[in-house]
Motif scaffolding. Structure first.
Motif, PDB file in Angstrom:
ATOM      1  N   SER A 397      28.360  13.047  38.793  1.00 33.12           N
ATOM      2  CA  SER A 397      28.621  12.608  37.421  1.00 33.12           C
ATOM      3  C   SER A 397      29.372  13.698  36.683  1.00 33.12           C
ATOM      4  O   SER A 397      29.210  14.896  36.971  1.00 33.12           O
ATOM      5  N   ALA A 398      30.199  13.265  35.755  1.00 31.17           N
ATOM      6  CA  ALA A 398      30.934  14.184  34.887  1.00 31.17           C
ATOM      7  C   ALA A 398      31.001  13.550  33.513  1.00 31.17           C
ATOM      8  O   ALA A 398      31.371  12.372  33.382  1.00 31.17           O
ATOM      9  N   GLY A 399      30.640  14.300  32.490  1.00 37.64           N
ATOM     10  CA  GLY A 399      30.621  13.696  31.169  1.00 37.64           C
ATOM     11  C   GLY A 399      30.641  14.722  30.060  1.00 37.64           C
ATOM     12  O   GLY A 399      30.426  15.924  30.279  1.00 37.64           O
ATOM     13  N   VAL A 400      30.912  14.213  28.884  1.00 38.80           N
ATOM     14  CA  VAL A 400      30.808  14.998  27.650  1.00 38.80           C
ATOM     15  C   VAL A 400      29.834  14.276  26.726  1.00 38.80           C
ATOM     16  O   VAL A 400      29.840  13.045  26.641  1.00 38.80           O
ATOM     17  N   HIS A 401      28.980  15.046  26.070  1.00 47.63           N
ATOM     18  CA  HIS A 401      27.932  14.485  25.210  1.00 47.63           C
ATOM     19  C   HIS A 401      27.934  15.253  23.891  1.00 47.63           C
ATOM     20  O   HIS A 401      27.755  16.471  23.880  1.00 47.63           O
ATOM     21  N   LEU A 420      29.559  20.049  26.712  1.00 45.36           N
ATOM     22  CA  LEU A 420      31.021  19.912  26.764  1.00 45.36           C
ATOM     23  C   LEU A 420      31.608  20.827  27.839  1.00 45.36           C
ATOM     24  O   LEU A 420      32.025  21.952  27.520  1.00 45.36           O
ATOM     25  N   PRO A 421      31.687  20.405  29.078  1.00 46.14           N
ATOM     26  CA  PRO A 421      31.192  19.151  29.627  1.00 46.14           C
ATOM     27  C   PRO A 421      29.881  19.378  30.361  1.00 46.14           C
ATOM     28  O   PRO A 421      29.288  20.471  30.302  1.00 46.14           O
ATOM     29  N   SER A 422      29.474  18.341  31.145  1.00 44.58           N
ATOM     30  CA  SER A 422      28.319  18.444  32.021  1.00 44.58           C
ATOM     31  C   SER A 422      28.696  17.825  33.366  1.00 44.58           C
ATOM     32  O   SER A 422      29.054  16.645  33.425  1.00 44.58           O
ATOM     33  N   LEU A 423      28.636  18.636  34.423  1.00 43.57           N
ATOM     34  CA  LEU A 423      29.012  18.195  35.767  1.00 43.57           C
ATOM     35  C   LEU A 423      27.783  18.286  36.668  1.00 43.57           C
ATOM     36  O   LEU A 423      27.014  19.257  36.595  1.00 43.57           O
ATOM     37  N   ALA A 424      27.589  17.269  37.506  1.00 41.72           N
ATOM     38  CA  ALA A 424      26.411  17.247  38.382  1.00 41.72           C
ATOM     39  C   ALA A 424      26.783  16.647  39.734  1.00 41.72           C
ATOM     40  O   ALA A 424      27.604  15.720  39.808  1.00 41.72           O
ATOM     41  N   LEU A 425      26.161  17.178  40.778  1.00 37.29           N
ATOM     42  CA  LEU A 425      26.337  16.667  42.139  1.00 37.29           C
ATOM     43  C   LEU A 425      24.972  16.667  42.813  1.00 37.29           C
ATOM     44  O   LEU A 425      24.253  17.678  42.786  1.00 37.29           O
ATOM     45  N   ARG A 426      24.615  15.526  43.416  1.00 35.66           N
ATOM     46  CA  ARG A 426      23.299  15.383  44.052  1.00 35.66           C
ATOM     47  C   ARG A 426      23.465  14.811  45.462  1.00 35.66           C
ATOM     48  O   ARG A 426      24.266  13.897  45.679  1.00 35.66           O
ATOM     49  N   TYR A 427      22.666  15.361  46.363  1.00 41.56           N
ATOM     50  CA  TYR A 427      22.581  14.821  47.722  1.00 41.56           C
ATOM     51  C   TYR A 427      21.112  14.523  48.002  1.00 41.56           C
ATOM     52  O   TYR A 427      20.250  15.409  47.873  1.00 41.56           O
ATOM     53  N   ARG A 450      28.194  23.173  29.874  1.00 45.60           N
ATOM     54  CA  ARG A 450      28.570  24.021  28.752  1.00 45.60           C
ATOM     55  C   ARG A 450      27.835  23.515  27.520  1.00 45.60           C
ATOM     56  O   ARG A 450      28.009  22.374  27.089  1.00 45.60           O
ATOM     57  N   PHE A 451      26.954  24.359  26.928  1.00 49.49           N
ATOM     58  CA  PHE A 451      26.167  23.990  25.754  1.00 49.49           C
ATOM     59  C   PHE A 451      26.799  24.613  24.516  1.00 49.49           C
ATOM     60  O   PHE A 451      27.082  25.819  24.492  1.00 49.49           O
ATOM     61  N   GLN A 452      26.980  23.780  23.499  1.00 50.13           N
ATOM     62  CA  GLN A 452      27.651  24.268  22.291  1.00 50.13           C
ATOM     63  C   GLN A 452      27.016  23.641  21.065  1.00 50.13           C
ATOM     64  O   GLN A 452      26.723  22.435  21.036  1.00 50.13           O
ATOM     65  N   SER A 453      26.802  24.437  20.042  1.00 53.53           N
ATOM     66  CA  SER A 453      26.268  23.964  18.767  1.00 53.53           C
ATOM     67  C   SER A 453      26.571  25.021  17.710  1.00 53.53           C
ATOM     68  O   SER A 453      27.222  26.032  17.983  1.00 53.53           O
ATOM     69  N   ASP A 454      26.094  24.764  16.500  1.00 54.83           N
ATOM     70  CA  ASP A 454      26.289  25.711  15.409  1.00 54.83           C
ATOM     71  C   ASP A 454      25.182  26.761  15.461  1.00 54.83           C
ATOM     72  O   ASP A 454      24.014  26.445  15.194  1.00 54.83           O
ATOM     73  N   PRO A 455      25.479  28.010  15.827  1.00 55.36           N
ATOM     74  CA  PRO A 455      24.418  29.026  15.932  1.00 55.36           C
ATOM     75  C   PRO A 455      23.650  29.228  14.646  1.00 55.36           C
ATOM     76  O   PRO A 455      22.485  29.636  14.677  1.00 55.36           O
ATOM     77  N   ALA A 456      24.274  28.940  13.500  1.00 52.34           N
ATOM     78  CA  ALA A 456      23.574  29.129  12.229  1.00 52.34           C
ATOM     79  C   ALA A 456      22.415  28.149  12.088  1.00 52.34           C
ATOM     80  O   ALA A 456      21.440  28.424  11.383  1.00 52.34           O
ATOM     81  N   ARG A 457      22.520  26.996  12.751  1.00 51.00           N
ATOM     82  CA  ARG A 457      21.443  26.004  12.662  1.00 51.00           C
ATOM     83  C   ARG A 457      20.458  26.130  13.809  1.00 51.00           C
ATOM     84  O   ARG A 457      19.259  25.912  13.634  1.00 51.00           O
ATOM     85  N   THR A 458      20.945  26.440  15.009  1.00 48.44           N
ATOM     86  CA  THR A 458      20.052  26.521  16.151  1.00 48.44           C
ATOM     87  C   THR A 458      19.420  27.890  16.318  1.00 48.44           C
ATOM     88  O   THR A 458      18.405  28.021  17.019  1.00 48.44           O
ATOM     89  N   HIS A 459      20.026  28.922  15.698  1.00 51.49           N
ATOM     90  CA  HIS A 459      19.543  30.302  15.820  1.00 51.49           C
ATOM     91  C   HIS A 459      19.533  30.757  17.276  1.00 51.49           C
ATOM     92  O   HIS A 459      18.703  31.595  17.674  1.00 51.49           O
ATOM     93  N   GLN A 460      20.451  30.227  18.079  1.00 47.25           N
ATOM     94  CA  GLN A 460      20.588  30.606  19.476  1.00 47.25           C
ATOM     95  C   GLN A 460      22.066  30.704  19.818  1.00 47.25           C
ATOM     96  O   GLN A 460      22.911  30.120  19.137  1.00 47.25           O
ATOM     97  N   VAL A 461      22.357  31.415  20.895  1.00 50.80           N
ATOM     98  CA  VAL A 461      23.747  31.587  21.304  1.00 50.80           C
ATOM     99  C   VAL A 461      24.179  30.398  22.158  1.00 50.80           C
ATOM    100  O   VAL A 461      23.365  29.767  22.837  1.00 50.80           O
ATOM    101  N   ASN A 462      25.479  30.095  22.081  1.00 50.87           N
ATOM    102  CA  ASN A 462      26.039  29.089  22.978  1.00 50.87           C
ATOM    103  C   ASN A 462      26.260  29.709  24.352  1.00 50.87           C
ATOM    104  O   ASN A 462      26.344  30.937  24.506  1.00 50.87           O
ATOM    105  N   GLY A 463      26.379  28.838  25.351  1.00 53.89           N
ATOM    106  CA  GLY A 463      26.567  29.382  26.685  1.00 53.89           C
ATOM    107  C   GLY A 463      26.791  28.305  27.719  1.00 53.89           C
ATOM    108  O   GLY A 463      26.817  27.099  27.421  1.00 53.89           O
ATOM    109  N   THR A 464      26.950  28.760  28.972  1.00 57.74           N
ATOM    110  CA  THR A 464      27.156  27.884  30.117  1.00 57.74           C
ATOM    111  C   THR A 464      26.023  28.106  31.108  1.00 57.74           C
ATOM    112  O   THR A 464      25.657  29.269  31.387  1.00 57.74           O
ATOM    113  N   ARG A 465      25.501  27.032  31.642  1.00 54.11           N
ATOM    114  CA  ARG A 465      24.368  27.119  32.570  1.00 54.11           C
ATOM    115  C   ARG A 465      24.742  26.470  33.900  1.00 54.11           C
ATOM    116  O   ARG A 465      25.212  25.324  33.940  1.00 54.11           O
TER     117      ARG A 465
END
Length: 823
Positions: A397-401, A420-427, A450-465
């Protein structure tokens, strides 16, 4: 089936003139000899033509469980005509006169009268005295009829009619048959209210029209000079009116809707439907709100073999209450890009696209227009585009949410992270063979998000997992026991846009999880309250072990505490998502018992309890500062006890109870008790009590019930041929959600329905909570003229959405067949 036999053949020939006593060369001669019937038209020539048209090898026959509603046009000229009567005279090849229970039959038309004249040459029939006609299931009666059975043209004087649907009735000064598919009614009245035998027909509602033209081929009717009367009072009038006579879609005005809202004022909607194509349509619904202004709304739907969807949008150029423009739109689209005959990029397996886009103009949109959204969470609007592919054990799956969060100053919520985005592969492999042993299930999941939001509201850093999750397990099972060991390896790598508290820009976490699920199943025959059962006893033990990893510095992108229930207590991780893996080292024990009907196997009762014992402290937790449910490390060894029960002793009623009991406080932390009783159609009562100690306490009550059953025996509900019910009956219907903590009604839908047989009136009050101190209220009224139209608001939709087990007083039925009225 021939229901009436003509006189014996010698008597019939004796009554015929001498010229008519010669042998008759007509098709269906055996039918003539058996039923004293005369067959036409142009019988001898028709028989020759039919013989010539028949294939030399014969016609193949096919079995069918259905009678044919319509015969092919090429056989119409060969259809025989059957004549019956107590007295008959005339010439077989010219005109025949029948008197006394006279009857003419030809395929889908039956004519009965005191006297019937039939001219075989012109195929014209004239009926006099108590004329009754059945034409493809539609019935007509009157004093005089002139009808050509070949051309289907003629006229009927002073007729009364009853349509095939079984509830449409009416009369006219004249009916003109203009062909097989065309009918005109002059000075017509139409209603679905039944006639009272021996009394003048005065229906509660009716439509008067100077002329109604009905086109059966196009399935449309056109009325001129139409007036709709209700209880003798004209309520609507139209110089020209076009309407469908079937379920076939047709462009045109739809019935207007009318609401009274405590915020927006009077709401009037005039929808217009556009039948653009068999697989495309649109609806325009401009709405006038007396306190806000004019809102322009539209909906477009499309359907193709490989894709479908709908687009809905509305715009209010100037909202007088907000002094601003308001708008909102929603798009849902599903499409098969590859597979089912499609080929894209030489992919094997189906490739699907899903779009779900929702946007509004401002944060107050959900509050001002609470019925415009269709999502479960009115303040979180999802927009996503996702590609899904599967091929055997592979799935990708590949998507943006993205999310639009509608904030409330009095009740702010933490917005979710956009992906933005989210990619997944399952076997995934099921029932695989490993080390010479079959039955192993294993899978490998990899994700990059890739996780993204307004750090001023979430009080957390954006990043990629980046995530990798491997699982393997096998289930050994017999009728009396099961054992299911499973192992997991969870590895996660983070890359951050800004440094964490310890200055790092990257983080990695890897840890295993082991679990063992097991259970026993005992059965015995039992008897309770004089009823035999098969009773089970099913003890269960679940062990899980996950080592501790310090995750306090990691951001929380998608994890949340699982709801504590019978499903989560037998799971490895106390959190949902992948940012928190709980160091659960615990043993969960529980037991359930079921009562099964020995004949059908249906579950009559189910009782269960479960409790978890922590072997060590759980030190991984979600801090409350994250804005999500969380708390402190878990030090208590024994968890709360879960108790549950479900009883359905008979199909009429059911009882459900769930309790989360804390041993230290000796109080229930959460309790839910619900019951429902449904003794028959249009009779149901449901009640629920929900307690979350220190947070909320609510009572929920819903019902649909005939009021006459409360103070006396119910009126006889006789069925009409079309499925309607004739009894005049009042019903109460509604749902109330009451907050014991706040001492007020949170949501309310309540009202009355009056069923008069041929019309239904509904009056409903709706109250929806708009915030902590405000509510949106509407008064909905609807007049449903059965088989014709619905006028007013749309309380049916509100009742279906909010009242459990609500049953509309008029259910849709399948289109009727002319054979339902076969005479």
């Amino acid at each position: 089936m021939i229901r009436r036999f003509a006189p014996p053949l010698p008597t019939l020939l004796h009554r015929l003139p001498r010229a008519a006593r010669a042998p008759l060369a007509l098709p269906g001669l055996w039918a003539l000899l058996a039923a004293a019937a005369l067959a036409a038209p142009a019988a001898g020539q028709a028989a020759e033509n039919a013989a010539e048209a028949a294939p030399a090898a014969g016609v193949p026959l096919r079995a069918s469980p259905l009678l044919q509603e319509h015969l092919p046009p090429q056989v119409h000229d060969y259809l025989p005509i059957f004549l019956f009567g107590e007295r008959l005279w005339g010439q077989a090849d010219a005109q025949v006169v029948l008197e006394g229970a006279a009857e003419l039959r030809r395929h889908d038309i039956v004519i009965r009268a005191d006297r019937l004249e039939f001219d075989r040459r012109s195929q014209e029939a004239r009926a006099l005295g108590q004329v009754r006609v059945n034409r493809s299931g539609d019935r007509f009666s009157g004093p005089e009829l002139l009808f050509n059975v070949q051309t289907q043209r003629g006229h009927f004087e002073q007729p009364e009619f009853s349509l095939l649907d079984g509830i449409g009735l009416g009369d006219a000064s004249r009916i003109e048959f203009l062909g097989e598919d065309q009918t005109a009614l002059v000075d017509a009245r139409y209603s679905t209210c039944p006639r009272t035998p021996g009394a003048q027909w005065r229906p509660d509602w009716l439509v008067r029209a100077a002329r109604i033209d009905i086109d059966h081929a196009q399935e449309v009717g056109r009325a001129r000079g139409a007036v709709l009367e209700f209880l003798g009072v004209p309520i609507l009038a139209a110089p020209f009116l076009s309407f469908p006579i079937s379920d076939k879609r047709k462009s045109g005005l739809l019935p207007p809707t009318f609401n009274i809202d405590n915020i927006s004022g009077i709401e009037l909607t005039l929808p217009y439907y556009l039948n653009l194509a068999p697989n495309f349509d649109a609806t325009l619904y401009p709405t006038f709100m007396s306190r806000r202004g004019l809102d322009f709304g539209a909906e477009f739907r499309y359907l193709q073999p490989h894709y479908s969807g709908q687009l809905r949008a509305s715009v209010m150029p100037s909202d007088r209450l907000r002094d601003d423009a308001r708008w909102g739109y929603s798009l849902q689209h599903q499409q098969r890009l590859s597979g089912d005959g499609l080929r894209l990029f030489d992919l094997e397996g189906p490739l699907d696209l899903r779009l779900n886009i929702n946007r509004v103009s401002d944060d107050d949109y959900w509050r001002d227009f609470p019925r415009s959204h269709t999502g479960l969470t009115a303040r979180l609007l999802a927009s996503e585009a996702v590609l899904n592919w599967t091929n055997g054990p592979w799935a990708a799956s590949a998507g943006v949410h993205q999310w639009q969060t509608l904030q409330d100053l009095h009740a702010p919520i933490v917005p979710p992270y956009d992906r933005l985005p989210s990619l997944a592969l399952r076997y995934t492999r099921n029932d695989a063979r490993i080390a010479g042993l079959d039955g192993w299930d294993w899978s490998l999941l990899s994700e990059l998000t890739r996780f993204q939001s307004d750090p001023a509201r979430t009080h957390q850093v954006n990043g990629t997992r980046a995530l990798a999750l491997a699982q393997i397990g096998r289930r050994w099972q017999t009728p009396g026991w099961f054992v299911h060991p499973r192992a997991q390896w969870h590895s996660t790598h983070y890359r951050f846009d800004a440094a964490l508290a310890d200055g790092s820009l990257q983080a990695t976490r890897s840890l295993p999880t082991l679990s063992l699920d097991s259970g026993l199943v005992f059965e015995r025959s039992a008897r309770y309250f004089g009823r035999p059962f098969t009773q089970t006893l099913e003890p269960r033990a679940f062990f899980t072990w996950t080592p501790y990893r310090d995750q306090r510095l990691l951001p929380n992108y998608d994890s949340a505490v699982k709801d504590f229930n019978f499903s989560s207590i037998f799971s490895e991780n106390a959190f949902g998502g992948h940012d928190r893996i709980s160091d659960t080292r615990a043993l969960t024990v529980g037991a359930s018992s079921r009562l099964l009907d020995p004949d059908s196997g249906a579950e009559v009762a189910h009782f269960g309890l479960a409790q978890r014992y922590l072997l060590r402290d759980q030190n991984v937790f979600l801090p409350r500062a994250s804005g999500l449910p969380g708390g402190d490390p878990v030090r208590e060894r024994l968890s709360d006890t879960l108790l549950g029960a479900r009883i359905q002793w008979s199909p009429l009623w059911s009882l459900d109870a769930n309790v989360q009991f804390n041993h230290q406080t000796r109080n229930s932390v959460r309790s839910t008790l619900s019951a429902s009783y449904t003794p028959g159609p249009f009779r149901s009562v449901s009640a629920a009590y929900r307690l979350q100690r220190g947070v909320s306490e609510q009572v929920d009550l819903s019902w649909q019930w005939p009021l006459s059953a409360l103070w006396g025996p119910p009126a006889a509900a006789q069925r009409q041929p079309g499925g309607g019910r004739c009894a005049r009956q009042w019903y109460s219907v509604g749902r109330i959600n009451y907050s014991v903590t706040d001492g007020k009604v949170v949501d309310l839908v309540a009202g009355f329905e009056y069923d008069a047989g041929c019309w239904i009136a509904r009056l409903v009050l709706e109250q929806l909570q708009r915030g902590q101190a405000a509510a949106n209220q509407r008064v909905l009224f609807q007049l449903e003229l059965n088989g014709f139209s619905r006028l007013g608001s749309n309380p049916l939709q509100v009742l279906r959405e909010h009242v459990p087990r609500y049953q509309p007083l008029r259910e849709e039925i399948n289109p009727p067949s002319r054979f339902h009225r076969y005479d």
